[in-house]
Motif scaffolding. Structure first.
Motif, PDB file in Angstrom:
ATOM      1  N   SER A 681      -5.415  22.187  24.371  1.00  0.00           N
ATOM      2  CA  SER A 681      -5.992  23.098  23.179  1.00  0.00           C
ATOM      3  C   SER A 681      -5.771  22.134  22.087  1.00  0.00           C
ATOM      4  O   SER A 681      -4.550  21.425  22.196  1.00  0.00           O
ATOM      5  CB  SER A 681      -4.911  24.094  23.317  1.00  0.00           C
ATOM      6  N   TRP A 682      -5.894  22.872  21.043  1.00  0.00           N
ATOM      7  CA  TRP A 682      -5.125  22.202  19.447  1.00  0.00           C
ATOM      8  C   TRP A 682      -5.534  24.153  18.808  1.00  0.00           C
ATOM      9  O   TRP A 682      -6.142  24.497  18.841  1.00  0.00           O
ATOM     10  CB  TRP A 682      -6.903  22.108  19.005  1.00  0.00           C
ATOM     11  N   THR A 683      -4.357  24.205  18.489  1.00  0.00           N
ATOM     12  CA  THR A 683      -3.591  24.322  17.271  1.00  0.00           C
ATOM     13  C   THR A 683      -3.332  24.185  16.794  1.00  0.00           C
ATOM     14  O   THR A 683      -2.712  23.520  16.106  1.00  0.00           O
ATOM     15  CB  THR A 683      -2.017  25.459  18.300  1.00  0.00           C
ATOM     16  N   TYR A 684      -3.906  25.449  15.317  1.00  0.00           N
ATOM     17  CA  TYR A 684      -3.796  25.492  13.646  1.00  0.00           C
ATOM     18  C   TYR A 684      -3.078  26.833  13.602  1.00  0.00           C
ATOM     19  O   TYR A 684      -3.611  27.404  13.174  1.00  0.00           O
ATOM     20  CB  TYR A 684      -4.978  25.251  13.339  1.00  0.00           C
ATOM     21  N   GLU A 685      -2.198  26.589  12.077  1.00  0.00           N
ATOM     22  CA  GLU A 685      -1.219  27.414  12.035  1.00  0.00           C
ATOM     23  C   GLU A 685      -0.559  27.290  11.031  1.00  0.00           C
ATOM     24  O   GLU A 685      -0.341  26.232  10.504  1.00  0.00           O
ATOM     25  CB  GLU A 685      -0.514  28.247  12.840  1.00  0.00           C
ATOM     26  N   THR A 686      -0.541  28.262  10.253  1.00  0.00           N
ATOM     27  CA  THR A 686       0.268  28.205   8.858  1.00  0.00           C
ATOM     28  C   THR A 686       0.756  29.671   8.354  1.00  0.00           C
ATOM     29  O   THR A 686      -0.340  30.565   8.852  1.00  0.00           O
ATOM     30  CB  THR A 686      -1.026  27.729   7.304  1.00  0.00           C
ATOM     31  N   GLY A 687       1.331  29.294   7.403  1.00  0.00           N
ATOM     32  CA  GLY A 687       1.849  31.011   6.722  1.00  0.00           C
ATOM     33  C   GLY A 687       2.662  30.301   5.920  1.00  0.00           C
ATOM     34  O   GLY A 687       3.146  29.918   5.642  1.00  0.00           O
ATOM     35  N   ILE A 688       3.425  31.987   5.138  1.00  0.00           N
ATOM     36  CA  ILE A 688       4.247  31.589   4.394  1.00  0.00           C
ATOM     37  C   ILE A 688       5.999  32.496   5.235  1.00  0.00           C
ATOM     38  O   ILE A 688       5.588  34.009   5.636  1.00  0.00           O
ATOM     39  CB  ILE A 688       4.138  32.184   2.984  1.00  0.00           C
ATOM     40  N   ARG A 689       6.611  32.871   4.596  1.00  0.00           N
ATOM     41  CA  ARG A 689       8.018  33.276   5.110  1.00  0.00           C
ATOM     42  C   ARG A 689       8.797  33.757   3.608  1.00  0.00           C
ATOM     43  O   ARG A 689       8.540  32.733   2.623  1.00  0.00           O
ATOM     44  CB  ARG A 689       9.128  32.398   5.328  1.00  0.00           C
ATOM     45  N   THR A 690       9.473  34.467   3.526  1.00  0.00           N
ATOM     46  CA  THR A 690      10.664  34.712   2.602  1.00  0.00           C
ATOM     47  C   THR A 690      11.643  35.186   3.205  1.00  0.00           C
ATOM     48  O   THR A 690      11.338  36.176   4.366  1.00  0.00           O
ATOM     49  CB  THR A 690       9.469  35.754   1.414  1.00  0.00           C
ATOM     50  N   ASN A 691      13.172  35.551   2.466  1.00  0.00           N
ATOM     51  CA  ASN A 691      14.108  35.968   2.738  1.00  0.00           C
ATOM     52  C   ASN A 691      14.391  36.048   1.320  1.00  0.00           C
ATOM     53  O   ASN A 691      14.972  35.002   0.664  1.00  0.00           O
ATOM     54  CB  ASN A 691      15.001  34.946   3.755  1.00  0.00           C
ATOM     55  N   ARG A 692      14.708  37.252   0.384  1.00  0.00           N
ATOM     56  CA  ARG A 692      14.932  37.909  -0.900  1.00  0.00           C
ATOM     57  C   ARG A 692      15.913  38.116  -1.131  1.00  0.00           C
ATOM     58  O   ARG A 692      15.026  40.160  -0.429  1.00  0.00           O
ATOM     59  CB  ARG A 692      13.510  37.940  -1.977  1.00  0.00           C
ATOM     60  N   PRO A 693      16.884  38.498  -1.641  1.00  0.00           N
ATOM     61  CA  PRO A 693      17.156  40.437  -1.747  1.00  0.00           C
ATOM     62  C   PRO A 693      16.615  41.094  -2.891  1.00  0.00           C
ATOM     63  O   PRO A 693      16.061  40.281  -3.763  1.00  0.00           O
ATOM     64  CB  PRO A 693      18.765  39.705  -1.729  1.00  0.00           C
ATOM     65  N   LEU A 694      16.444  42.272  -2.843  1.00  0.00           N
ATOM     66  CA  LEU A 694      15.607  42.515  -4.395  1.00  0.00           C
ATOM     67  C   LEU A 694      16.979  44.225  -4.757  1.00  0.00           C
ATOM     68  O   LEU A 694      18.211  44.625  -3.738  1.00  0.00           O
ATOM     69  CB  LEU A 694      15.163  44.208  -3.242  1.00  0.00           C
TER      70      LEU A 694
END
Length: 896
Positions: A681-694
Motif C-alpha cells: 500500500s501507498w498511504t498519503y495523509e495530511t492534516g492540521i492539529r490544534t491545542n488552544r486555550p479559549l
C-alpha cells in the motif's frame, strides 16, 4: 535498488528528497530560542503546547504530571529554559534526551508538590484529552490513556477502547471485547490482519484469530496494566516491529512500577454472574534505582447468549521490573495467561433470528434436536442450526528484556530481546448430519462405504448415516473438530538514536525466528465422555491435516528527522523487509475431504495421503520509503503530512486462508510462487492539529485534529477456485485479485469547559472501492467500483465527561452507518448506535488506605439490537454476530 514500476516518478522524487535529507551535513548548534506563549493550564497540556511551539519532543508520563497546574510562560526562550519555568516548584525536572528532545523526570529527593501547585481535579487533561493527543509526528497519532479505558469498561480489551477514535471500527459480541473468534477491527479501510501491533515495542503479530505469529493484546498484558494505547492510522513508525502494517500500527504500553510501595485491589461484579478480580503489588523504589510490580487477574462470567454451565475467562499474571541507572535503563517483563472463551455462532443474514446459543452442557437436548442414525431427515434450522459447543482455548507465555544505554547526550542504543510461546485450540462440537461433515468423516473412517456415497459425497439422504462413521464418532450424532496451534517465536530489536546538530538520526534492525504448527484433528463425542469447551481433547480419531512453518524475518530501517527551522521539521527514511517462510504439510488433507461436491462420481476420488503445497516463498521489499513534514505555523496549530509505502508479508497459514500455503496442490503452489505478490500500500495523509486555550465564556479550550488520507492498496489476496478445475470439484488456490482505492477524512476535537466538563466528538468518512472484478471458478464477481464490505462510510463517536472533586461521570456513544454485507454490495447491513455510561466516586483520607473508588458502568445503555461483527458474503447473504444486550457492572477499587 528496486524502484516501483507503478509510479517511477513518485518513487524517484521520494528517493531524491529522502536521500537529500539523510545526507545533509550539519554541525552541532546550540538550542535555538523561540517565541513561547503558554497560558495557565494543566501541566500535560502546557508541555504539549511547548513542544508544538518549539518543535522539541517532550516525553513525560501522564501519571507524573497528573493534577499539576502549569503557570503562564511567555517570551523568547530556549526549549529547556521554557520547560524549566513550567516545572518550577513542581518537584519535576527536565533533561535532554539522548536522541534529541527532552524528558521530564521527578527531581532527586523531590517531594510531592504542594496543594497550591496542584490542580483541584484536572480530569480532562489525563482522560478525555488523551483521546485526541497526537504527539509531535509527521503522521496522525491518537492515544487513549489506561485510566480512560478502565473508566469506560473495567478489564476491557484495549483494542475495544480504540473504537472511540476516528477512522476506527471495532466490533465484538462480548461487552469486554475479549472474544477473539468474532473480534473485528477496521482502520482506514484495512482489517485485523493488515495492521501492525506491538506491546512495549515487542511485536504481537498480525492479529489473526488462528495464531501463527503472535497473540492478542489482552493476552499479552492484563487490561489494568495497560498505561496507554496509541493508534498511528495509515502510516506507522518505520521502526515498528511489524510486517503487516498496511493500515498503520497500534502500540500498547504497559504501566511502569510506582515509585512508592503499595497495593491495589479491584473487584468487579455484574450481569451474567460477572466476577473479575485484579490485584497488584508494587515494591516501590529499592536498591539503586530499582522498582517492580506483579499483578494478577481472574475473569469469570457466563456468556450472555449461553445457558448455565457455560463460563468465559481465565487467569493471568504480569510482572515488570525496571532498573534506572545513570546511563543505563533495564526493563524486564513477563506475562502468563490461560483462558477458555466459548464462541458465539454467527447467523446467516438477513434473518429474523438474532442470536443462537449452544446445547452444552445438555447433550440429551442436543441429541433430541437431531435425527437418529437411520433417519434421512436434514439437520434442523439449516443453515442456522446450533452447535453442541464451540470455544477458543489459549495458553501464552511472553517475556522480554530491554536494555537502553546512553553513551553520550547525543547517542543512545536500545536493545530488546523477547520470547513468546503459545499453545491453543479452536474447538467445535458439531452435528455430523450434513453432507459436508459426513464427506470428511467418511473419507477417513470408511472410504470404501460406497453404499453411502452419492456423486462422490457421503450422504444420509439415501440410506441414513454410515454405521461405521456413527459408531466411530461416539454414537451421539456429534463429533469434536479442533484446530490446534503451537507457536515458538523469539527475536531481537536494536536501534541507535543519534542527535547531530539539527538532525535526529535513527537506524535499527529487527530479527525474528518463528516456528509454528497448525493442525485439524477430529475426536469422538460419546454419551459417557462428552468432552467440554474448557478441556483439551486427547486421542483423536484422525488428523485431517497438519501444517508446519519456519519463518525468518529481517527488517532494517534508517530515518532522519531534520529540524530545518524551529518551526519546520522534515523526516525521510526507508525500511527493508525480508520474510522467508518455509511451509510444509507433514500431513495433507485427503483431496476428497476438501471437496464440496463431486459431480458424477460414485466413489471417493482420492483416499491417499499426500504432502503438498510445500516450499519457501519470500515476502521481500528492499526499499519501502517514507517522507513527512511537520510545521508549527502558530504557537497552537501545526500542519503535518506523510507519504509511506508498506508491505504485508504472506501469512504463515494453510488450508482455508488467504496464504500461498492454502492451495491444495503442489502445482498451484509453484504457480503462485512464480506469479504471486505480497499485498502493498501507498498511504498519503495530511492534516492540521490544534491545542488552544479559549476565553469564550464557559468555553476555555479546544484541541483536535482534521485529517485527509488517500490509500492505494495493491495485490489484494483472496482464496478462490481455479477456473476449469475439472470434474472432481477438488482444489482451491490463492490469487492476487486486484487493487483497492481509499479516500477518507477524520475530524476529532475536545471542547473544555473549565476544569470539570469536556465534550469529545469524532466524525469519520471513508470510501474504499474495489478496482477490478475477479473470477471464482466459473463465476464472475462484478466488484469493480463497489465498496469494500463491512466498513461503514460514515461513523461518529462522542464522550461527555464531568468531574468534580472525587466524582466523575461519562456518557459515551458510537454511531456506525450502513455497511455493505456482500462483496457486490447487493445486501446492506443496517446502521448501529450504542451508548455507554460510567460514573464513580473516589474517597480520600481513609485511614490505612490511599484511596477507595466505587464505580458503576452500563454497556449498551439503550439495549440496542443490532449486528456487531459481520463476515461478508459473496452472494445475497452475510454472517452477522449479535450485539451484547444491556449489562450493569459495579467495581470497588482500593489502593494502599
Amino acid at each position: 535498488m528496486a524502484v516501483t514500476a507503478r509510479c517511477p516518478l513518485r518513487a524517484a522524487l521520494l528517493l531524491t528528497v529522502g536521500m537529500t535529507i539523510l545526507t545533509h551535513t550539519a554541525v552541532a548548534a546550540p538550542a535555538v530560542a523561540a517565541n513561547v506563549h503558554i497560558d495557565r493550564q494543566p501541566m500535560a497540556q502546557a508541555l504539549e503546547s511547548l513542544s508544538r511551539q518549539t518543535g522539541q519532543s517532550i516525553l513525560f508520563s501522564p501519571d507524573l504530571v497528573e493534577h499539576l497546574q502549569a503557570p503562564s510562560v511567555s517570551g523568547s526562550l530556549t526549549p529547556d529554559a521554557a520547560a524549566g519555568k513550567l516545572l518550577n516548584g513542581s518537584g519535576l525536572t527536565v533533561e535532554v534526551a539522548p536522541g534529541g528532545g527532552m524528558i521530564v523526570r521527578r527531581a532527586a529527593g523531590a517531594k510531592r508538590p504542594s496543594k497550591a501547585r496542584r490542580a483541584p481535579r484536572v480530569r480532562e487533561a489525563s482522560d478525555i484529552e488523551q483521546i485526541v493527543a497526537t504527539g509531535h509526528r509527521t503522521r496522525s497519532v491518537l492515544s487513549i490513556s489506561g485510566d480512560q479505558m478502565q473508566e469506560m469498561m473495567p478489564g476491557q480489551n484495549p483494542m475495544q477502547a480504540l473504537d472511540l477514535l476516528p477512522g476506527v471500527t471495532f466490533t465484538n459480541v462480548d461487552p469486554w471485547g475479549n472474544n477473539e473468534q468474532n473480534s473485528s477491527i477496521y482502520v482506514h479501510g484495512f482489517s485485523n490482519t493488515q495492521i501492525g501491533y506491538t506491546l512495549d515495542g515487542v511485536p504481537l503479530g498480525a492479529g489473526a484469530y488462528g495464531n501463527y505469529n503472535g497473540l492478542s493484546p489482552q493476552r499479552a498484558a492484563i487490561s489494568e496494566d495497560i498505561g496507554q494505547t496509541s493508534l498511528s492510522s495509515g502510516a506507522g513508525a518505520l521502526g515498528t516491529a511489524s510486517t503487516s502494517n498496511l493500515g498503520g500500527t497500534i502500540e500498547f504500553n504497559t504501566r511502569d512500577p510506582k515509585a512508592k510501595a503499595g497495593a491495589t485491589i479491584r473487584q468487579t461484579f455484574g450481569s451474567y454472574s460477572t466476577f473479575r478480580t485484579y490485584a497488584r503489588l508494587d515494591t516501590g523504589n529499592f536498591g539503586n534505582g530499582n522498582s517492580a510490580y506483579v499483578s494478577f487477574s481472574r475473569q469469570d462470567a457466563r456468556p450472555w447468549n449461553l445457558g448455565e454451565g457455560n463460563r468465559q475467562g481465565g487467569y493471568q499474571v504480569d510482572g515488570k521490573f525496571i532498573h534506572k541507572g545513570e546511563n543505563t535503563t533495564i526493563t524486564a517483563y513477563f506475562d502468563w495467561q490461560n483462558k477458555a472463551e466459548p464462541n458465539t455462532q454467527g447467523l446467516t443474514a438477513p434473518t429474523d433470528l438474532y442470536a443462537r446459543g449452544a446445547f452444552y452442557p445438555d447433550l440429551n437436548a442436543a441429541m433430541a434436536n437431531y435425527p437418529a442414525m437411520t433417519s434421512k431427515s436434514a439437520a434442523p434450522g439449516t443453515p442456522n442450526n446450533k452447535y453442541y459447543y464451540s470455544a477458543a482455548q489459549r495458553t501464552d507465555y511472553l517475556t522480554y528484556l530491554k536494555i537502553s544505554h546512553r553513551f553520550s547526550p547525543n547517542l543512545t542504543w536500545d536493545n530488546q530481546l523477547y520470547f513468546h510461546y503459545d499453545d491453543g485450540a479452536g474447538v467445535v462440537a458439531t452435528s455430523i448430519r450434513t453432507n459436508a461433515i459426513l464427506t470428511i468423516l467418511g473419507s477417513y473412517l470408511d472410504p470404501t462405504g460406497s453404499k453411502y456415497i452419492k456423486n462422490g459425497q457421503f450422504t444420509y439422504s439415501v440410506a441414513g448415516i454410515d454405521p461405521k462413521v456413527w459408531n466411530a464418532t461416539g454414537g451421539t450424532g456429534f463429533a469434536v473438530r479442533t484446530t490446534e496451534y503451537e507457536d515458538y517465536r523469539g527475536g531481537l530489536t536494536s536501534t541507535l538514536h543519534y542527535h547531530l546538530g539539527h538532525h535526529n538520526i535513527e537506524v535499527g534492525g529487527w530479527y525474528e525466528r518463528n516456528n509454528n504448527t497448525q493442525g485439524r484433528l477430529w475426536y469422538p463425542l460419546t454419551a459417557t465422555d462428552t468432552l467440554t469447551p474448557y478441556k483439551r481433547a486427547t486421542n483423536p480419531l484422525f488428523t485431517q491435516w497438519m501444517n508446519a512453518f519456519y519463518t525468518n524475518t529481517f527488517v532494517t530501517h534508517l530515518q532522519d528527522s531534520w529540524k530545518v527551522t524551529p518551526h519546520l521539521t522534515l523526516t525521510a527514511g526507508f525500511k527493508s523487509e525480508m520474510v522467508y517462510t518455509n511451509g510444509t504439510l507433514p500431513i495433507a488433507a485427503l483431496p476428497q475431504s476438501l471437496a464440496s461436491s463431486v459431480s458424477g462420481a460414485k466413489t471417493i476420488v482420492d483416499t491417499s495421503t499426500h504432502t503438498v503445497a510445500g516450499g519457501t516463498i519470500p515476502s521481500y521489499k528492499p526499499f519501502l520509503p517514507a517522507f513527512g513534514a511537520l510545521w508549527n505555523f502558530t504557537p497552537h496549530e501545526q500542519f503535518f503530512a506523510n507519504i509511506q509505502e508498506n508491505m504485508n508479508s504472506f501469512a504463515q497459514t494453510g488450508y482455508s486462508t488467504t496464504s500461498p500455503w492454502a492451495v491444495t496442490s503442489q502445482e498451484a503452489f509453484e504457480d503462485f510462487k512464480k506469479t504471486g505478490k505480497p499485498e502493498t500500500s501507498w498511504t498519503y495523509e495530511t492534516g492540521i492539529r490544534t491545542n488552544r486555550p479559549l476565553f469564550l465564556g464557559p468555553l476555555t479550550g479546544i484541541s483536535g485534529q482534521l485529517e485527509y488520507y488517500h490509500v492505494d492498496f495493491f495485490n489484494r489476496l483472496g482464496a478462490i477456485k481455479p477456473p476449469n478445475q475439472g470434474i472432481s470439484g477438488v482444489g482451491g488456490t490463492v490469487a492476487n485479485l486486484g487493487s483497492v482505492s481509499t479516500n477518507g477524512m477524520d475530524l476529532s476535537f475536545t471542547l473544555r469547559f473549565g476544569q470539570h466538563f469536556s465534550v469529545y466528538d469524532a466524525v469519520s468518512y471513508v470510501s474504499s472501492i474495489y478496482g477490478s472484478d475477479f473470477m471464482d471458478g466459473s463465476t464472475l464477481y462484478a466488484t469493480k467500483g463497489e465498496k469494500v464490505p463491512a466498513i461503514p462510510v460514515w461513523s461518529d463517536k462522542f464522550a461527555i465527561n464531568y468531574n468534580q472533586a472525587g466524582f466523575n461521570a461519562q456518557l459515551f456513544g458510537t454511531y456506525m452507518g450502513v455497511r455493505p454485507g456482500t462483496i457486490t454490495n447487493t445486501v446492506m447491513v443496517p446502521p448501529r448506535f450504542q451508548l455507554g455510561f460510567s460514573s464513580g466516586y473516589t474517597f480520600k483520607h481513609i485511614p490505612h488506605m490511599q484511596s477507595l473508588k466505587l464505580q458503576f458502568n452500563v454497556s449498551n445503555l439503550t439495549n440496542t439490537r443490532s449486528w456487531s461483527t459481520i463476515t461478508a458474503g459473496d452472494g445475497s447473504t452475510y454472517v452477522g454476530y449479535p450485539t451484547p444486550p444491556r449489562m450493569f457492572f459495579g467495581t470497588v477499587a482500593a489502593s494502599f
